[in-house]
Structure formats: structure tokens, C-alpha cells
Design a protein around this motif. Structure first.
Motif, PDB file in Angstrom:
ATOM      1  N   UNK A 153      -4.234  19.882  -7.960  1.00 29.05           N
ATOM      2  CA  UNK A 153      -3.830  19.792  -6.538  1.00 29.05           C
ATOM      3  C   UNK A 153      -4.688  19.032  -5.766  1.00 29.05           C
ATOM      4  N   UNK A 154      -4.173  17.857  -5.199  1.00 30.38           N
ATOM      5  CA  UNK A 154      -4.782  16.907  -4.481  1.00 30.38           C
ATOM      6  C   UNK A 154      -5.109  17.359  -3.393  1.00 30.38           C
ATOM      7  N   UNK A 155      -4.230  17.797  -2.413  1.00 30.17           N
ATOM      8  CA  UNK A 155      -4.363  18.277  -1.055  1.00 30.17           C
ATOM      9  C   UNK A 155      -3.160  19.432  -0.797  1.00 30.17           C
ATOM     10  N   UNK A 156      -3.682  20.425   0.083  1.00 35.22           N
ATOM     11  CA  UNK A 156      -2.659  21.305   0.393  1.00 35.22           C
ATOM     12  C   UNK A 156      -2.133  20.875   1.767  1.00 35.22           C
ATOM     13  N   UNK A 157      -0.791  21.259   1.949  1.00 39.55           N
ATOM     14  CA  UNK A 157      -0.355  20.971   3.217  1.00 39.55           C
ATOM     15  C   UNK A 157       1.359  20.634   3.065  1.00 39.55           C
ATOM     16  N   UNK A 158       1.604  19.962   4.088  1.00 41.67           N
ATOM     17  CA  UNK A 158       3.078  19.499   4.149  1.00 41.67           C
ATOM     18  C   UNK A 158       3.171  18.098   4.195  1.00 41.67           C
ATOM     19  N   UNK A 159       3.550  17.724   2.842  1.00 44.08           N
ATOM     20  CA  UNK A 159       3.626  16.293   2.477  1.00 44.08           C
ATOM     21  C   UNK A 159       5.128  15.864   2.173  1.00 44.08           C
ATOM     22  N   UNK A 160       5.209  14.606   2.228  1.00 42.51           N
ATOM     23  CA  UNK A 160       6.563  14.137   1.854  1.00 42.51           C
ATOM     24  C   UNK A 160       6.542  12.752   1.135  1.00 42.51           C
ATOM     25  N   UNK A 161       7.175  12.180   0.302  1.00 42.84           N
ATOM     26  CA  UNK A 161       7.273  11.198  -0.345  1.00 42.84           C
ATOM     27  C   UNK A 161       8.467  10.940  -1.046  1.00 42.84           C
ATOM     28  N   UNK A 162       8.673  10.101  -2.098  1.00 43.61           N
ATOM     29  CA  UNK A 162       9.869   9.659  -2.952  1.00 43.61           C
ATOM     30  C   UNK A 162       9.468   9.046  -4.028  1.00 43.61           C
ATOM     31  N   UNK A 163      10.143   8.639  -5.079  1.00 45.23           N
ATOM     32  CA  UNK A 163       9.629   8.138  -6.253  1.00 45.23           C
ATOM     33  C   UNK A 163       9.246   6.471  -5.919  1.00 45.23           C
ATOM     34  N   UNK A 164       8.006   6.167  -5.224  1.00 47.93           N
ATOM     35  CA  UNK A 164       7.639   4.859  -4.999  1.00 47.93           C
ATOM     36  C   UNK A 164       6.488   4.516  -5.735  1.00 47.93           C
ATOM     37  N   UNK A 165       6.254   3.206  -5.673  1.00 47.34           N
ATOM     38  CA  UNK A 165       5.154   2.682  -7.094  1.00 47.34           C
ATOM     39  C   UNK A 165       3.770   3.261  -6.633  1.00 47.34           C
ATOM     40  N   UNK A 166       3.273   3.247  -7.833  1.00 47.43           N
ATOM     41  CA  UNK A 166       1.752   3.501  -8.011  1.00 47.43           C
ATOM     42  C   UNK A 166       1.106   2.254  -8.780  1.00 47.43           C
ATOM     43  N   UNK A 167       0.191   1.710  -8.175  1.00 47.39           N
ATOM     44  CA  UNK A 167      -0.528   0.608  -8.502  1.00 47.39           C
ATOM     45  C   UNK A 167      -2.050   0.471  -8.867  1.00 47.39           C
ATOM     46  N   UNK A 168      -2.615  -0.470  -9.384  1.00 46.91           N
ATOM     47  CA  UNK A 168      -3.984  -0.471  -9.544  1.00 46.91           C
ATOM     48  C   UNK A 168      -4.385  -1.708  -9.072  1.00 46.91           C
ATOM     49  N   UNK A 169      -5.560  -1.788  -8.222  1.00 49.08           N
ATOM     50  CA  UNK A 169      -5.855  -2.794  -7.454  1.00 49.08           C
ATOM     51  C   UNK A 169      -7.581  -2.530  -6.992  1.00 49.08           C
ATOM     52  N   UNK A 170      -8.296  -3.650  -7.358  1.00 48.65           N
ATOM     53  CA  UNK A 170      -9.734  -3.675  -7.039  1.00 48.65           C
ATOM     54  C   UNK A 170     -10.210  -2.184  -7.245  1.00 48.65           C
ATOM     55  N   UNK A 171      -9.962  -1.891  -8.546  1.00 55.12           N
ATOM     56  CA  UNK A 171     -10.801  -0.687  -9.223  1.00 55.12           C
ATOM     57  C   UNK A 171     -10.085   0.655  -8.593  1.00 55.12           C
ATOM     58  N   UNK A 172      -8.945   0.788  -7.905  1.00 56.35           N
ATOM     59  CA  UNK A 172      -8.365   1.902  -7.526  1.00 56.35           C
ATOM     60  C   UNK A 172      -7.326   1.815  -7.744  1.00 56.35           C
ATOM     61  N   UNK A 173      -6.772   3.361  -7.913  1.00 59.72           N
ATOM     62  CA  UNK A 173      -5.100   3.455  -7.968  1.00 59.72           C
ATOM     63  C   UNK A 173      -4.762   3.951  -6.610  1.00 59.72           C
ATOM     64  N   UNK A 174      -3.518   3.270  -6.090  1.00 55.26           N
ATOM     65  CA  UNK A 174      -2.965   3.667  -4.884  1.00 55.26           C
ATOM     66  C   UNK A 174      -1.427   4.008  -5.073  1.00 55.26           C
ATOM     67  N   UNK A 175      -1.177   4.874  -3.878  1.00 54.60           N
ATOM     68  CA  UNK A 175       0.294   5.420  -3.733  1.00 54.60           C
ATOM     69  C   UNK A 175       0.267   6.022  -2.295  1.00 54.60           C
ATOM     70  N   UNK A 176       1.484   5.422  -1.865  1.00 58.78           N
ATOM     71  CA  UNK A 176       1.760   5.674  -0.365  1.00 58.78           C
ATOM     72  C   UNK A 176       2.495   7.250  -0.273  1.00 58.78           C
TER      73      UNK A 176
END
Length: 399
Positions: A153-176
Motif C-alpha cells: 500500500x503506497x498511499x491511502x486515498x482516492x487515486x486514478x491512473x491507467x496502464x501508463x509507462x514505468x521507467x528508470x532514470x537517474x537511480x529512481x523508478x518513476x510513474x505518473x
């Protein structure tokens, strides 16, 4: 935009020009499933009569070369409360055949991705709920259960998304992702150091959320959501996001993200991007180091269909899918038509998700098409998830 529309329309050999199959009901015959006209390879089918529609297609490739794909379900009006599951499939023969691996309860709008050899699935709990992530060490057959902040569980709340990219850059994982509140969406970015445990909430940084301002575009700004994390030409992180503007159908927006992932901002004077007609739908963007271009698969409204916008919004026209490219995320070229059906009422290819594989792209689509059982309920409520291979994608038909 450097689109070569005349060339595209003439290049009929690159297009799936498809004809609807006869309707068995109208011929007084017993209806039987018939997928012979469906383009690509059928991974999953859910007849319209079930009122259980296929959503959120995602695909990734495992280190051993196997493909893994997933989708969730929704009901009438986009309702997901009646269906609390994501289905995972695998292919060991490059997408020619598929088998169901498992059903995951309480998972929606999710992206499959591989990180350090393991398979992950990141999305939300419920149709707008907690931000969650799961991990599989056996190729998608079994998954961890996000019970608390230590287990996914990363965070509790009301979140929205879709199957959008996950990338690795400058030592971090990123996702919108988006924060969702009373119908409004605030774009945000989440990220985590690559050396951290992705199942632990403490590993993740969540930026501030950025909402729209309605007076943008002469008070016609409606919404934005389903953003794509990208590394911009300057090396910084950005979020290229789907935009809905009344009367406008060729605009996306590029938000800026700080290098530590804590701050997300938008400049309305510089941040809007011209995109192919039809940007009001979800699209997937990825950067190709070989061509040094950004590539996207998106719905497109053909010139002959622009008059339809007098009666329907751009987001409702989904019968054509195109491959587009850009060197700078701002000037986009339509490279080729990938899928098309002349009927826009009950046929659609939407929410395409795809990944690179050598000279090809492999893609899954939420597809509305003839199935011998009356077809899709409409162009939104999909009865198929289909698999497609775009061969030699860098060899544009425009070149």
C-alpha cells in the motif's frame, strides 16, 4: 505537425481495412462465437450480453522472453465496483497463443513492469482508491497481497491512473498518477530509489498534485489524466498527459517534475503540446534510444471524420489507431495507421499499451469488435483484449 495525410490515406496496405461480419441474429440463426474477423490475436473475450467489459490492457516482456498481459473489468457507465479483479495472461510463443495465469482481486488501472528481474503490477485498489503495488517472482502466476504500508500500500486515498509507462532514470523508478477528488484530477508523479523495496510505502516519494485551471483555453479546459512519465530532451523528468478541452481535439500537456520527484509544475504558456487529432483518449509514450525518438500509439480522428465532432466529443471516436513519433515531445509526425474500422459507433481500438521488442513493437488493445454474438455494446464498452505486432516500426511508410 509534419503529418503526411495524403500518403497515409493512400497507403491502404498498411491499414487493417475491416468489414463487419454478418449478424447471426438478423439471419435467424443461433449465435455462435466467431472471432475470424477480429484483427490481431484474441487474448480475452467478454460478450456484451454479460455487461462485463474489458478495460486497462497492459503488456510487458519477462527476462526469459515470455510476454505477460493483463486487463481489468468494468460495468455499465464505467462502473468498476461490481468487478474487483485483474486477469493476468502469458504467452511463451511471442504472442501467437495465450493462457490465463491468475485472477487478482482488488486491483484496477494497472501497469505491468519488470524491475531487477521480478514482475510488478502497480495501480489502484478499486475504481479510484488506494495506490497499490504487487510483486511476482514466478512470472505472474502468484502475487504479493498489499495489506499495509509494508506490503504494497503506497498511499491511502482516492487515486486514478491507467496502464501508463514505468521507467528508470537517474537511480529512481518513476510513474505518473492522478489524485482524484469529486470528479477533478490532479496530476502527480511518484518515484522511488532503485535500491529500495518497492513494496514499502516509505520507499516512495509522491509529488504535489497539479490541477487544471478552467480559464485556460478561453475557459474551455475540462480535465487531464492518464499521464506518461518521460525523460525530456534536457534530461529532466516530465509528464505528457491526455487533455480534454471543449472544442479542441489535438492538444496534450507536458508537466515538469523536479529531479527529487517532490515537485510537479505546469506552465500554461509553454506546456501545451500539439498532438495528432484525437488526443482526448489515453495514449502510451516511450523513448527509443536507437532512433533517438519518442514514439506513441494513439487514437486519431481522420480528416473525413472531423465533422463527427459537431455531434460527438473527440474522446468518443476511437476507430483508428496510429503510430506517431517526435524528437522533442512537441512536434509529432504520424508515421503509419496501425488499425482502422470504418464504423465508429461499435468498433474501437483503445487504451493501447505497448513495449519495444527489437525492431518491432508488441501491443495490446481494448477492442470493440464483431464476435458473432452481436458485437460490442458500443465503442467504449470493449468485448475483447487483442494482441498486435507492429513489425519494423522504425521503417516509417512516410520515408
Amino acid at each position: 505537425m509534419k503529418s503526411k495525410l495524403a500518403v497515409l490515406i493512400l497507403c491502404v496496405t498498411s491499414v487493417c481495412l475491416l468489414v463487419a461480419q454478418p449478424n447471426a441474429f438478423s439471419q435467424g440463426q443461433e449465435a455462435k462465437p466467431d472471432f475470424s474477423m477480429v484483427p490481431g490475436t484474441v487474448i480475452a473475450h467478454s460478450p456484451a450480453s454479460t455487461k462485463k467489459y474489458i478495460g486497462s490492457p497492459s503488456i510487458t516482456i519477462l527476462p526469459n522472453g515470455d510476454y505477460v498481459a493483463s486487463h481489468d473489468y468494468f460495468g455499465p457507465g464505467g462502473d468498476r465496483r461490481a468487478y474487483d479483479e485483474t486477469i493476468v495472461y502469458s504467452s511463451t510463443d511471442k504472442g501467437k497463443t495465450w493462457k490465463k495465469l491468475t485472477t487478482i482481486k482488488d486491483q484496477w488501472w494497472s501497469t505491468l513492469f519488470v524491475f531487477q528481474g521480478d514482475l510488478y503490477l502497480i495501480g489502484t485498489r478499486g475504481g479510484g482508491g488506494d495506490m497499490i503495488i504487487r510483486k511476482s517472482t514466478d512470472g505472474g502466476a502468484t502475487w504479493t497481497d498489499p495489506i499495509d504500508e509494508e506490503t504494497g500500500v503506497i498511499a491511502e486515498g482516492d487515486y486514478h491512473c491507467a496502464p501508463v509507462p514505468v521507467i528508470e532514470h537517474n537511480g529512481r523508478i518513476w510513474r505518473a498518477m492522478e489524485e482524484h477528488n469529486n470528479g477533478a484530477f490532479k496530476a502527480l508523479m511518484l518515484s522511488a530509489p532503485v535500491q529500495k523495496d518497492l513494496l514499502k510505502s516509505a520507499s516512495w516519494t509522491i509529488s504535489n498534485g497539479v490541477g487544471i485551471v478552467q480559464h485556460w483555453y478561453d475557459h474551455n479546459m475540462l480535465s487531464w489524466r492518464e499521464g506518461n512519465v518521460v525523460v525530456k530532451p534536457d534530461g529532466e523528468i516530465g509528464n505528457l498527459i491526455r487533455v480534454e478541452i471543449a472544442g479542441q481535439h489535438n492538444v496534450a500537456a507536458l508537466l515538469n517534475v523536479s529531479s527529487d520527484g517532490k515537485r510537479c509544475t505546469f506552465d500554461p504558456y509553454e506546456g501545451f503540446v500539439t498532438f495528432p487529432d484525437g488526443t482526448g483518449k489515453k495514449f502510451t509514450v516511450r523513448f527509443d534510444p536507437t532512433s533517438k525518438k519518442y514514439w506513441a500509439v494513439s487514437n486519431w480522428i481522420q480528416p473525413k471524420d472531423l465533422d463527427l465532432l459537431k455531434h460527438k466529443d473527440a474522446a468518443s471516436i476511437r476507430n483508428t489507431v496510429v503510430l506517431v513519433s517526435s524528437e522533442d515531445l512537441r512536434d509529432w509526425t504520424i508515421e503509419r495507421i496501425l488499425l482502422h474500422h470504418p464504423d465508429h459507433w461499435n468498433h474501437a481500438f483503445q487504451y493501447p499499451d505497448w513495449v519495444f521488442e527489437g525492431e518491432d513493437l508488441v501491443m495490446v488493445s481494448r477492442t470493440c469488435y464483431d464476435d458473432g454474438l452481436g458485437g460490442a455494446a458500443n465503442r467504449h464498452d470493449a468485448n475483447f483484449m487483442t494482441f498486435h505486432r507492429i513489425k519494423d516500426f522504425r521503417n516509417s511508410l512516410n520515408h
